[in-house]
Design an enzyme around this catalytic site. Structure first.
Site, PDB file in Angstrom:
ATOM      1  N   GLU A  18       0.812  -1.214   0.000  1.00 17.43           N
ATOM      2  CA  GLU A  18       0.000   0.000   0.000  1.00 17.43           C
ATOM      3  C   GLU A  18       0.852   1.273   0.000  1.00 17.43           C
ATOM      4  OE1 GLU A  18      -3.583  -0.460   2.687  1.00 17.43           O
ATOM      5  OE2 GLU A  18      -2.416  -2.201   3.311  1.00 17.43           O
ATOM      6  N   SER A 144      -6.661  -3.037   2.639  1.00 20.42           N
ATOM      7  CA  SER A 144      -7.052  -2.468   1.336  1.00 20.42           C
ATOM      8  C   SER A 144      -7.423  -3.527   0.299  1.00 20.42           C
ATOM      9  CB  SER A 144      -5.942  -1.570   0.776  1.00 20.42           C
ATOM     10  OG  SER A 144      -5.838  -0.407   1.546  1.00 20.42           O
ATOM     11  N   TYR A 214      -9.008   2.760  -4.969  1.00 20.22           N
ATOM     12  CA  TYR A 214      -8.102   3.892  -5.140  1.00 20.22           C
ATOM     13  C   TYR A 214      -8.050   4.440  -6.556  1.00 20.22           C
ATOM     14  CZ  TYR A 214      -6.755   2.524  -0.476  1.00 20.22           C
ATOM     15  OH  TYR A 214      -6.777   2.209   0.864  1.00 20.22           O
ATOM     16  N   ARG A 253     -11.698   2.594  10.884  1.00 20.11           N
ATOM     17  CA  ARG A 253     -12.801   2.367   9.949  1.00 20.11           C
ATOM     18  C   ARG A 253     -13.173   0.894   9.976  1.00 20.11           C
ATOM     19  NH1 ARG A 253     -10.614   2.541   5.209  1.00 20.11           N
ATOM     20  NH2 ARG A 253     -11.209   0.407   4.675  1.00 20.11           N
ATOM     21  N   ASP A 255     -15.294  -2.195   8.296  1.00 18.74           N
ATOM     22  CA  ASP A 255     -15.873  -2.614   7.027  1.00 18.74           C
ATOM     23  C   ASP A 255     -16.826  -3.786   7.245  1.00 18.74           C
ATOM     24  OD1 ASP A 255     -14.329  -0.697   5.776  1.00 18.74           O
ATOM     25  OD2 ASP A 255     -12.718  -2.100   5.280  1.00 18.74           O
ATOM     26  N   GLU A 271     -13.531  -6.396   9.108  1.00 22.14           N
ATOM     27  CA  GLU A 271     -12.251  -6.006   9.697  1.00 22.14           C
ATOM     28  C   GLU A 271     -12.333  -4.583  10.215  1.00 22.14           C
ATOM     29  OE1 GLU A 271      -8.952  -5.669   6.967  1.00 22.14           O
ATOM     30  OE2 GLU A 271     -10.277  -5.223   5.303  1.00 22.14           O
ATOM     31  N   ASN A 273      -9.892  -1.230  10.439  1.00 20.12           N
ATOM     32  CA  ASN A 273      -8.673  -0.600   9.936  1.00 20.12           C
ATOM     33  C   ASN A 273      -8.213   0.464  10.926  1.00 20.12           C
ATOM     34  OD1 ASN A 273      -8.596  -1.624   6.918  1.00 20.12           O
ATOM     35  ND2 ASN A 273     -10.715  -1.098   7.397  1.00 20.12           N
ATOM     36  N   GLY A 277      -7.191   5.199   5.289  1.00 23.29           N
ATOM     37  CA  GLY A 277      -6.612   6.106   4.300  1.00 23.29           C
ATOM     38  C   GLY A 277      -7.046   7.551   4.492  1.00 23.29           C
TER      39      GLY A 277
END
Length: 312
Positions: A18, A144, A214, A253, A255, A271, A273, A277
């Site tokens: 990443e 990601s 992205y 964050r 998900d 998951e 994070n 980002g």
């Protein structure tokens, strides 16, 4: 707002899968910090990172790294040893949250709904399926959507998976196999102890993979998500509780996958994070913006919490 301008080192880049996303996050953060009046040292992390930080002597390190070693506890441990304050989650939280299986062990006993599944050796996949198809294979500790494969009866991986088929089994010795949850992709950011709403992600390719995340235009972000109130409330409550149970700091964050034929019972956390980002397409800044918080204000809020933690 911090009482006075700080000298902040922004750690970005590194050598994970990443890297490019981290460079974008770091550049945005550094620009915002300078606009806010802070003195910024930008560090594209190399093997000499400890030396560069020792020379810089910052008041705070803004960790804008993604993936290993910036998200797995390695950098956090180094910063702890150096006595440097830093943003986002600490060592223990980072070690657990980067590992999807450890995250389950930490959260599921507290009633957080997560998919079942098991760790499999990649070599096993060439002999038999670890779960009934369809199922998902993903690295245990990458973010990601790096290296995720959905194995269906229609997929061209072979049955069993052929040795020459491209996929994460060619890159990782072990993978996490989980049942595939049909339905919709949802995400909720948490800042401090507050949920920032729910976004539905609608990838145009059918799967929210690294490229869809992205690349501008490949995924539609729907905020607020067009979902029932009880599902939205469950997303926010689970995200906040997972943030608390794992000991996350700053922004995180969560998900989710939601099988919309099952109501709230179809909602599963995938998951958490701990280093979400901060790019122009990233979800935490987007949700903050919908809540009336500008990008620089978000960056400052993360800095303020880190400084508050250090002083506490």
């Amino acid at each position: 707002m911090s009482a006075s301008p700080l000298h902040i080192a922004v750690l970005m880049g590194g050598w994970s899968a990443e890297r490019e996303v981290s460079l974008m996050s770091g550049a945005g953060v550094a620009d915002a910090l300078e606009m806010l009046g802070h003195r910024v040292t930008r560090i594209d992390m190399g093997r000499d990172v400890a030396l560069r930080l020792a020379e810089a002597k910052p008041d705070l390190v803004f960790n804008a790294l993604h993936g290993t070693p910036g998200e797995d506890g390695s950098v956090q441990g180094m910063l702890d040893l150096m006595g440097l304050r830093y943003t986002h989650s600490g060592l223990a939280t980072s070690v657990i949250a980067i590992d999807k299986q450890l995250t389950k062990q930490a959260l599921v006993p507290h009633g957080i709904p997560m998919p079942g599944g098991r760790i499999v050796r990649s070599e096993e996949l060439h002999e038999r399926d670890p779960l009934p198809r369809p199922y998902v294979l993903k690295p245990v500790n990458e973010g990601s959507s790096v290296g995720v494969a959905i194995v269906t009866d229609e997929s061209n991986y072979g049955n069993p998976i052929a040795r020459d088929a491209k996929g994460p089994w060619a890159e990782f010795d072990e993978l996490l196999a989980e049942p595939f949850i049909r339905g919709r992709e949802l995400t909720t950011a948490v800042l401090g102890d507050r949920a920032m709403g729910v976004t539905e992600l609608k990838p145009k390719t059918g799967f929210y993979d690294y490229e869809s995340k992205y690349t501008d235009g490949l995924t539609e972000h729907v905020y607020p998500a067009d979902i029932p109130d009880d599902v939205a409330q469950a997303c926010e409550a689970i995200a906040v509780e997972a943030h608390r149970l794992l000991g996350c700091k700053g922004a995180s964050r969560s998900d989710f996958r939601w099988d919309d034929s099952q109501g709230v019972a179809g909602l599963f956390l995938l998951e958490v994070n701990t280093q979400p980002g901060m790019t122009p397409l990233s979800l935490v800044p987007e949700q903050a913006r919908h809540r009336g918080m500008s990008y620089p204000e978000l960056v400052q809020a993360i800095v303020d919490e880190a400084m508050k933690e250090a002083q506490g």
